[in-house]
Scaffold this motif. Structure first.
Motif, short mmCIF file in Angstrom:
data_model
loop_
_atom_site.label_atom_id
_atom_site.label_comp_id
_atom_site.label_asym_id
_atom_site.label_seq_id
_atom_site.Cartn_x
_atom_site.Cartn_y
_atom_site.Cartn_z
N PRO A 161 0.77 -1.17 0.04
CA PRO A 161 0.11 0.17 0.18
C PRO A 161 0.68 1.25 -0.09
N THR A 162 0.32 2.27 -0.86
CA THR A 162 0.86 3.59 -0.72
C THR A 162 -0.20 4.51 -0.96
N GLY A 163 -0.23 5.21 0.05
CA GLY A 163 -1.42 6.37 0.33
C GLY A 163 -2.76 5.54 0.24
N ASP A 164 -3.62 5.63 -0.36
CA ASP A 164 -4.93 4.81 -0.63
C ASP A 164 -5.06 4.03 -2.09
N VAL A 165 -3.72 3.51 -2.06
CA VAL A 165 -3.63 2.73 -3.42
C VAL A 165 -2.86 1.64 -3.20
N TYR A 166 -3.12 0.37 -3.52
CA TYR A 166 -2.71 -0.89 -3.49
C TYR A 166 -1.97 -1.22 -4.94
N ARG A 167 -1.05 -2.01 -4.76
CA ARG A 167 -0.46 -2.60 -5.99
C ARG A 167 -1.13 -4.06 -6.23
N VAL A 168 -1.53 -4.62 -7.22
CA VAL A 168 -1.97 -5.60 -7.47
C VAL A 168 -0.91 -6.91 -7.50
N HIS A 169 -0.84 -7.75 -6.82
CA HIS A 169 0.05 -8.71 -6.54
C HIS A 169 -0.37 -10.03 -7.53
N GLN A 170 -1.56 -10.35 -7.66
CA GLN A 170 -2.12 -11.26 -8.57
C GLN A 170 -3.34 -11.21 -8.52
N ALA A 171 -3.92 -11.52 -9.69
CA ALA A 171 -5.31 -11.76 -9.94
C ALA A 171 -5.86 -12.82 -10.73
N VAL A 172 -6.81 -13.79 -10.37
CA VAL A 172 -7.04 -14.92 -10.85
C VAL A 172 -8.57 -15.33 -11.02
N LYS A 173 -8.77 -16.01 -11.91
CA LYS A 173 -10.28 -16.32 -12.05
C LYS A 173 -10.60 -17.47 -11.30
N PHE A 174 -11.94 -17.67 -10.92
CA PHE A 174 -12.17 -18.75 -9.71
C PHE A 174 -11.60 -19.89 -10.64
N GLY A 175 -11.18 -20.93 -9.91
CA GLY A 175 -10.62 -22.14 -10.44
C GLY A 175 -9.12 -22.09 -10.61
N GLU A 176 -8.53 -21.08 -10.59
CA GLU A 176 -7.03 -20.85 -10.53
C GLU A 176 -6.63 -20.77 -8.97
N ASP A 177 -5.19 -21.10 -8.86
CA ASP A 177 -4.74 -20.94 -7.50
C ASP A 177 -4.24 -19.49 -7.30
N ILE A 178 -4.04 -18.87 -6.01
CA ILE A 178 -3.74 -17.59 -5.67
C ILE A 178 -2.68 -17.86 -4.60
N VAL A 179 -1.51 -17.23 -4.66
CA VAL A 179 -0.47 -17.37 -3.71
C VAL A 179 -0.31 -16.31 -2.79
N LEU A 180 -0.58 -16.44 -1.40
CA LEU A 180 -0.11 -15.46 -0.59
C LEU A 180 1.20 -15.38 -0.17
N PRO A 181 2.03 -14.43 -0.23
CA PRO A 181 3.20 -14.52 0.13
C PRO A 181 3.69 -14.40 1.52
N ASP A 182 4.93 -14.33 1.94
CA ASP A 182 5.17 -14.42 3.35
C ASP A 182 4.61 -13.24 4.23
#
Length: 196
Positions: A161-182
């Motif tokens: 997060p920077t100010g009131d904006v996030y960077r998109v780390h990952q975006a997937v469709k339902f059915g695909e895996d998403i990874v949460l970092p450390d």
């Protein structure tokens, strides 16, 4: 079913403490979610079964990797006074010490991760208002599970997060895996997330 908004005539002029008192005193039906969104106390109906199923799957995954002194809460308020917001994320990860304080909410700075699962009636709050609020509060990770996304059911992980904006780390469709970092180091399988 749409959300019921309780907007007293002077809601935008209230100080934060007055908004919190109004939030605490709101008499809503059992199971409803009462939040302060942009200075307005808002009452939403209980989430649908499919919504709860997704929350349970994500919560179960998180508990497999969290240290003993971290918790996954489903009804904990997260306060962002600078945005006149007090939200009840579908899931929020906090350390035990954050829950030692009295009351029924924590400052947003205590959250390590928030998870919001959109409902058709309030998806824009999760996509816009809460995203900006969580970013401004400096919450490291925001996982948005959006079954109602215009392009189809999507899971988006926001971070840095920077100010009131996030960077998109990952975006997937339902059915695909998403990874949460450390510090999570977790792959969430979305194949079993129900869709309408």
């Amino acid at each position: 079913m749409s959300a019921l908004t309780v907007d007293p005539p002077t809601a935008h002029g209230h100080e934060w403490d007055d908004l919190v008192r109004l939030w605490e005193e709101t008499d809503a039906p059992e199971g409803s979610k009462v939040e302060i969104i942009e200075g307005i106390v808002t009452v939403s109906p209980s989430p649908a079964n499919k919504h709860n199923k997704i929350a349970a799957k994500v919560q179960r995954s998180l508990y497999r990797v969290l240290p003993e002194d971290w918790n996954v809460c489903q009804t904990l308020g997260v306060a962002v006074p600078s945005r006149l917001g007090l939200y009840i994320p579908d899931l929020v990860v906090v350390a035990d010490t954050a829950l030692d304080e009295p009351g029924n909410f924590v400052p947003a700075t205590a959250a390590e991760l928030v998870v919001e699962i959109t409902s058709k009636s309030n998806a824009s709050h999760d996509r816009i208002t809460k995203t900006a609020s969580y970013a401004q509060a400096g919450i490291p990770l925001y996982l948005l599970i959006d079954a109602w996304a215009p392009g189809g059911p999507t899971v988006t992980l926001y971070g840095e997060p920077t100010g009131d904006v996030y960077r998109v780390h990952q975006a997937v469709k339902f059915g695909e895996d998403i990874v949460l970092p450390d510090p999570f180091g977790l792959t969430i399988e979305t194949a079993a997330f129900p869709v309408d």
